[in-house]
Structure formats: structure tokens, C-alpha cells
Motif scaffolding. Structure first.
Motif, PDB file in Angstrom:
ATOM      1  N   LEU A  11    -120.299  -4.197 -46.887  1.00  0.00           N
ATOM      2  CA  LEU A  11    -119.055  -3.533 -46.513  1.00  0.00           C
ATOM      3  C   LEU A  11    -118.004  -4.541 -46.054  1.00  0.00           C
ATOM      4  N   GLU A  12    -118.427  -5.525 -45.286  1.00  0.00           N
ATOM      5  CA  GLU A  12    -117.505  -6.573 -44.842  1.00  0.00           C
ATOM      6  C   GLU A  12    -116.953  -7.344 -46.045  1.00  0.00           C
ATOM      7  N   THR A  13    -117.811  -7.660 -46.988  1.00  0.00           N
ATOM      8  CA  THR A  13    -117.376  -8.380 -48.188  1.00  0.00           C
ATOM      9  C   THR A  13    -116.379  -7.559 -48.993  1.00  0.00           C
ATOM     10  N   ILE A  53    -118.819   4.087 -49.476  1.00  0.00           N
ATOM     11  CA  ILE A  53    -117.882   3.641 -50.510  1.00  0.00           C
ATOM     12  C   ILE A  53    -117.701   4.742 -51.545  1.00  0.00           C
ATOM     13  N   GLU A  54    -116.632   4.594 -52.319  1.00  0.00           N
ATOM     14  CA  GLU A  54    -116.405   5.421 -53.502  1.00  0.00           C
ATOM     15  C   GLU A  54    -116.126   4.482 -54.651  1.00  0.00           C
ATOM     16  N   GLY A  67    -116.987   3.774 -43.969  1.00  0.00           N
ATOM     17  CA  GLY A  67    -117.262   2.423 -44.456  1.00  0.00           C
ATOM     18  C   GLY A  67    -116.249   1.421 -43.943  1.00  0.00           C
ATOM     19  N   LEU A  68    -114.989   1.831 -43.907  1.00  0.00           N
ATOM     20  CA  LEU A  68    -113.928   0.957 -43.401  1.00  0.00           C
ATOM     21  C   LEU A  68    -114.107   0.671 -41.914  1.00  0.00           C
ATOM     22  N   ILE A  74    -117.296  -5.261 -38.108  1.00  0.00           N
ATOM     23  CA  ILE A  74    -118.063  -6.480 -38.386  1.00  0.00           C
ATOM     24  C   ILE A  74    -117.113  -7.649 -38.671  1.00  0.00           C
ATOM     25  N   TYR A  75    -116.060  -7.405 -39.427  1.00  0.00           N
ATOM     26  CA  TYR A  75    -115.114  -8.472 -39.761  1.00  0.00           C
ATOM     27  C   TYR A  75    -114.389  -8.972 -38.504  1.00  0.00           C
TER      28      TYR A  75
END
Length: 123
Positions: A11-13, A53-54, A67-68, A74-75
């Protein structure tokens, strides 16, 4: 909800790639993370099934609100920890690698104290 470190990394990526290029496909994630396309496909399927995600008909990936939220958290940890380690005198590459190792396991309390200290001393 508990989410595994690997999912947080994916998700971070996705968030980082979206910020840099404006759009994300599985191949972009595979390239960035140095994983095989089949491994990424399996991971994206799980993230999609869990509502993080979608993916549109052209294969472009977007983060859902949940997800965001995870990716942003994390980011932010990664950026704060990397900056903190650099301020301590650690070279940037090592600082980023170390931040990546601990960003997932650090308690919220400890992270908040590091962030507060970093804001006071680094700005």
C-alpha cells in the motif's frame, strides 16, 4: 483491523508511485519492489478482496479510503523516522532502510514521542 507488514509495504508503494507518476499498475509495483509480476498479482488480488485497492479495466490501481489511510500512516512513519535518523548522523540510505524495518512494528506511543522530539529539534 490487523494488517500484515507486507500489505502495508504494498500500500505504501502504491501511494509513493501514485504521487510520483500519477498512475499505478502492477508492473510498476513489481519493478519498484523488485518482485515478480505473479507475486504482485497475488498480492493485489488479496488487497482488492480486502477492500484496500480498486483496479479498473485497464489495470490501473487506486487506493480505497481505508487503503489510503494505512498507506499514508506508514509513509508518514517512514519519512519521520528517516529524517530523525539522518538528523542523528546516519547516512540517508541506511536511515531509509532502518526506517523501513521499524516503521511497521513501532508502537503508536513511541512513534508519537519520536515525532514530537523530531519536530522540536529538527523542525
Amino acid at each position: 483491523m490487523e494488517i500484515h507488514e507486507s500489505a502495508e509495504n504494498y500500500l505504501e508503494t502504491i501511494l509513493i508511485l501514485k504521487e510520483r507518476t500519477g498512475q499505478v499498475r502492477s508492473i510498476d509495483i513489481a519493478t519498484k519492489m523488485n518482485y515478480t509480476k505473479p507475486s504482485i498479482s497475488v498480492a493485489m488480488k488479496k488487497l482488492r478482496e480486502n477492500g484496500y485497492i480498486e483496479m479498473d479495466k485497464d489495470g490501473f490501481i487506486t487506493l480505497t479510503p481505508s487503503g489510503l489511510e494505512i498507506a499514508s500512516n506508514i509513509y508518514e512513519r517512514h519519512k519521520v523516522l528517516t529524517g530523525f535518523f539522518v538528523a542523528l548522523g546516519v547516512n540517508e540510505k541506511t536511515a531509509a532502510e532502518d526506517a523501513c524495518k521499524i516503521e511497521h512494528d513501532l508502537s503508536e506511543e513511541t512513534f508519537e514521542k519520536i515525532r514530537e522530539h523530531a519536530l522540536k529539534t529538527i523542525g
